[in-house]
Scaffold this motif. Structure first.
Motif, PDB file in Angstrom:
ATOM      1  N   VAL A  95       2.261   3.592  -1.316  1.00 45.51           N
ATOM      2  CA  VAL A  95       2.637   3.054  -0.169  1.00 45.51           C
ATOM      3  C   VAL A  95       3.666   3.609   0.309  1.00 45.51           C
ATOM      4  N   TRP A 172       6.215  -3.624  -0.323  1.00 48.66           N
ATOM      5  CA  TRP A 172       5.042  -3.225  -0.520  1.00 48.66           C
ATOM      6  C   TRP A 172       4.580  -2.459  -1.769  1.00 48.66           C
ATOM      7  N   SER A 176      -0.492  -4.891  -2.280  1.00 50.91           N
ATOM      8  CA  SER A 176      -0.479  -5.184  -0.965  1.00 50.91           C
ATOM      9  C   SER A 176      -1.968  -4.807  -0.251  1.00 50.91           C
TER      10      SER A 176
END
Length: 929
Positions: A95, A172, A176
């Protein structure tokens, strides 16, 4: 699983560490300390920026935030909306480094009398991944935003002393990637947090098995601690694990009979709400207690315009009551398990539930991408997390009789991980079927499902039992309720009624997700892009039957009429046919009344004597003798609740039907039965001069595009044909045969087509009659948005009309429109769609008065009426309703016809029947000034 003090867990494929096994949500004797309310809060721009101080943080300089809640709605960061695309690069499990991280801290005193209990910290929902520290020690971490997580913190706290709880939440995470649901990206602790004391010898997990057949209920209760099950009303007392039978009343959505029970053990009690029902599939039909279910359902996201997904119990009750009063009988919990209290309300009030796992990977597409980037449902690295999500869903919610179907998730394509989820669900609970729409060939699901298939496609499936293993067929999404729409719902209902295998569906969706905010000093409901997102999907987040404040839209009212449980129609001279569409209820609890009106004025009313009509049966009921010699004689028959129920007051309308009595039998005029499709085959345009206060009369062929015009590109095609910028030329004018005749040509720049209109203004006592003929010429467009006369008046305050109402209606959204006499202010005639667009049209108007001006249809013709305090251009250019400011001019359109609204923003194209085909057209109206 190892628990680490670093942040590597953020990008771990696992579902969590040190999380207790999933169990049922229980009403038990466990002592509980709610941790809702104010927490100390700090937001860091990234994981790297988040201080490593949660062992003993100094929160004296921190802010305060409410739990439950989202930090983006509390002044930290901003919401962002995407429908399909991920707002970060696709490279699971990684992320962005810029990963907003929120720290929550609060202290709680652990009661001294909790000594000897197992102390558990329970989170009902945290978005998206979080780690928990208690008194400076890492208790564990978890993901699965819409699923509960529990941590055993017994060894980390001391009874009689304070405990400091610190929770680090990341916007995140690897999780996610499997939470790409069509909704706002919002973060934080958005459901309750509780500290629990589980006493030794007390049950922590029970599973109620309550089935029904032929008047007999069969009951057994599994418990992780042996005890005694007592159901006082049934006189039952038996050991957990045993099976007993009793004469019972079954549970269904129409008659949600619940029995109170309790599991008693030495360590404590668990209270039960038991509903006896059996879900089965036979001969391609899903049944509950042997009765075919027709799903008149909705997809429901959890949403509030101020609180996002942090709903209160009152919000949930509001939703359930609105659904029940509307005749909605089913909910798909798109696309995650809802708050458990909502399911308890579904049990109590009666709603069938498809409970969906917290899973969607739409942004990956449905097929394998390049080999190094498979969809998570095809990626073995995600397998444990996805299977755990299904287990957590089933275990938490397994005791709710309202849940009759499990769903694996939404829009993830196909992969072996889904099959593993299906197998696990069936292993835990073989009593319920399992749904998953993207299993397009029905390889392992128990129900065949599609989205947005047109009525003809549904009929093909219903008629051919060889398709898709002859499984029951539902539309898990249809009737996309975005902006002005959905249209054409009656077409679906007729298919559902004709083919038993076609068992209805779920409107997308329940509510517009407009977030209340202020833009340029005006309060608006915001949608994608309003918070500065660079990647967003605009107002596609506003596609509900309810406006954000839970006010029903015209689409909601249309759906209510289409799905009403009684069908009341004409049945020969002086009689009505009443068909009972209920599964289990007869009509004995309803009162039937009639009202007779002539040109909108009541001349008779009374109560009808109707025998109790059994479910699925039809009765013919004679009407009182009525003088039908006068034009526009109508009778409206209404079925209402005789007594109050848990969800509505006495007198609440359940169904209605309207019949025109002054038409020869077998020759009804267009619109003589509300809901019949009008036989309009007209199209064209108009332009002209004024009469009295009527100024700038002109032919109008354009409407402010609705979402169902704009998103599929229909409006773009209309623009290519120049319909949005036609110009008007007077070809000739002068007196002819006692009338002032004006010939005009309406045409767009550069293109070689036009609409030639002949306007004949004939003086009559007190006014003037306009005869308008429109003829297309050249290579004109096949379809027009509208064809009518638009003119301007000095500001009008109130409109009265005789025609359809009280709400807006179009050619394919007229089921809920009743013929009558109505009155409203100009402001009340507007429909406040979150994104402004064509609205407020009243089809089949006979006459209207606008302050001092009266307009009448002449010669049996009818017109569509639209009245606004702003122009179509202003309506089209506005991005939010608050931008529309009333002027000193009122704009009036009298439509010969208008193209239907449909559902093409996310659904099938508008059928030809509902398109306004360009052809010669005529309108005659009389103006009195």
């Amino acid at each position: 699983m190892p628990v680490t003090q670093d942040h590597s867990y953020v990008e771990d494929f696992a579902p969590g560490a040190n999380v207790l096994p999933p169990r049922a949500w229980l009403d038990d004797d466990s002592a509980e300390i709610p941790l809702t309310g104010d927490w100390s809060f700090r937001l860091s721009a990234s994981v790297a920026d988040a201080p490593d101080d949660l062992k003993d943080p100094d929160t004296s300089g921190w802010d305060t935030i409410a739990v439950p809640g989202h930090w983006q709605l509390s002044g930290y960061g901003a919401p962002a909306y995407t429908n399909v695309v991920y707002p970060f690069p696709l490279e699971p499990p990684f992320v962005p480094t810029d990963n907003p991280t929120g720290d929550y801290v609060r202290t709680v005193t652990v009661p001294a009398d909790w000594a000897g209990a197992r102390v558990v910290l329970r989170f009902e929902g945290v978005d998206s991944r979080f780690a928990v520290h208690v008194n400076g020690e890492l208790a564990g971490w978890s993901s699965g935003s819409r699923l509960p997580s529990e941590f055993d913190v017994t060894d980390l706290v001391a009874p009689g002393k304070e405990a400091r709880i610190a929770v680090r939440v990341h916007q995140w995470s690897a999780g996610s990637y499997v939470e790409d649901q069509d909704m706002w990206w919002l973060s934080g602790i958005f459901r309750e947090v509780n500290l629990l004391a589980l006493r030794p010898g007390a049950p922590t997990d029970v599973f109620v098995h309550a089935s029904y057949a032929d008047g007999t209920g069969t009951l057994s209760v599994d418990s992780d601690v042996a005890g005694t099950v007592v159901v006082p009303e049934l006189g039952l007392e038996f050991a957990t694990g045993d099976e007993v039978t009793a004469a019972v009343e079954p549970w269904s959505a129409e008659s949600p009979r619940l029995y109170d029970g309790v599991v008693r053990t030495e360590g404590g009690d668990v209270r039960l709400r038991i509903g006896f029902r059996t879900v089965a599939i036979a001969d391609g039909v899903l049944t509950v207690n042997g009765n075919r279910v027709l799903f008149n359902g909705v997809n429901r996201h959890e949403f509030h315009p101020d609180r996002g997904r942090a709903l209160t119990e009152q919000d949930m009750l509001d939703d359930v009551l609105l659904m029940k009063r509307a005749g909605i009988n089913a909910v798909r919990t798109s696309h995650y398990p809802p708050h458990p209290h909502f399911l308890a309300l579904c049990d109590e009030y009666g709603l069938y539930v498809i409970d969906e796992c917290d899973l969607e990977t739409h942004g990956f597409g449905y097929e394998p991408q390049p080999p190094k980037l498979p969809n998570p449902v095809m990626d073995p690295r995600f397998r444990d997390d996805l299977v755990a999500r299904m287990a957590r869903t089933v275990h938490r919610d397994k005791n709710h009789p309202s849940i009759i179907i499990w769903s694996l998730g939404n829009e993830c394509g196909m992969g072996e991980n889904l099959k593993a989820m299906y197998d696990l669900a069936k292993e835990i609970d073989p009593s319920r079927p399992v749904h998953y729409e993207r299993d397009t060939e029905a390889d392992f699901v128990d129900i065949y499902s599609r989205m947005y298939t047109d009525p003809a496609g549904c009929a093909e499936i219903g008629a051919d039992s060889s398709l898709y293993r002859n499984l029951p067929f539902i539309l898990c999404e249809y009737g996309h309720a975005m902006g002005n729409g959905p249209g054409g719902l009656l077409d679906y209902r007729e298919v559902f009624d004709k083919y038993p295998r076609c068992q209805g569906g779920f409107i997308w969706e329940w509510i517009d997700h407009g977030l209340r905010t202020t833009i340029d000093g005006r309060e608006v409901y915001a949608y994608g892009g309003d918070f500065g997102e660079t990647i967003h999907d605009g107002n596609f987040v506003c596609d509900g039957l309810l406006f954000p404040d839970r006010t029903p839209s015209p689409g909601m009212l249309e759906y209510v009429k289409v799905i009403e449980p009684l069908r009341i129609v004409a049945d020969g001279n002086g009689a009505v046919s009443i068909a009972n569409r209920y599964e289990v209820l007869d009509t004995s609890r309803l009162t039937f009344t009639y009202v007779v009106e002539v040109e909108g004025s009541q001349v008779d009313a009374g109560e009808l004597s109707v025998p109790a009509i059994a479910p699925g049966a039809t009765a013919t009921v004679s009407l009182p003798a009525v003088d039908a010699s006068k034009p526009e004689t109508w009778v409206t028959v209404t079925a209402s609740l005789t007594a109050a129920t848990a969800w509505a007051e006495a007198g609440h309308r359940i169904a209605w039907g309207q019949l025109r009595l002054d038409q020869p039998a077998g020759r009804p005029a267009p619109g003589s039965e509300v809901g019949s499709a009008p036989a309009t085959n007209v199209v064209a345009g108009v332009d002209g001069i004024g009469f009295g206060v009527v100024k700038n009369a002109r032919l109008d062929v354009w409407r402010a595009p609705i979402d169902n015009d704009a998103i599929p590109g229909v409006a773009d095609a209309w623009r290519e044909q120049g319909l949005h910028r036609v110009q008007h030329r007077i070809v000739s004018q002068g007196e002819r045969d006692g009338a002032w005749e004006v010939v005009t040509r309406t045409a767009p720049p550069q293109l070689q087509w036009g609409l030639v209109s002949t306007w004949r203004w004939t003086p009559v006592d007190g006014g003037v009659v306009l005869d308008l003929d429109v003829v297309p010429e050249g290579r004109f467009p096949e379809v027009l948005p509208r064809l009518g006369v638009t003119f301007e008046l000095p500001k009008v305050e109130r409109v009265e009309w005789f025609g359809t109402g009280p709400n807006e209606a179009y050619v394919d959204t007229r089921e809920a429109a009743a013929v009558g006499k109505y009155s409203a202010t100009v402001a009340e005639l507007q429909t406040p769609y979150v994104r402004p667009q064509e609205n407020g049209h009243r089809i089949d108007t006979r006459w209207a008065t606008l302050d001092g001006l009266r307009i009448e249809a002449v010669g049996g013709t009818l017109f569509g009426l639209t009245v606004r305090d702003w122009s179509t251009q202003a309506l089209e250019s506005a991005t939010h309703t608050a931008e529309l400011t009333p002027s000193d001019t009122t704009y009036v359109t009298l439509d010969i016809a208008q193209t239907g609204v449909g559902t093409a923003a996310c659904g099938p194209a508008l059928p030809d029947r509902d398109k306004l085909k360009t052809a010669p057209a005529h309108l005659t109206v009389k103006f009195f000034g």
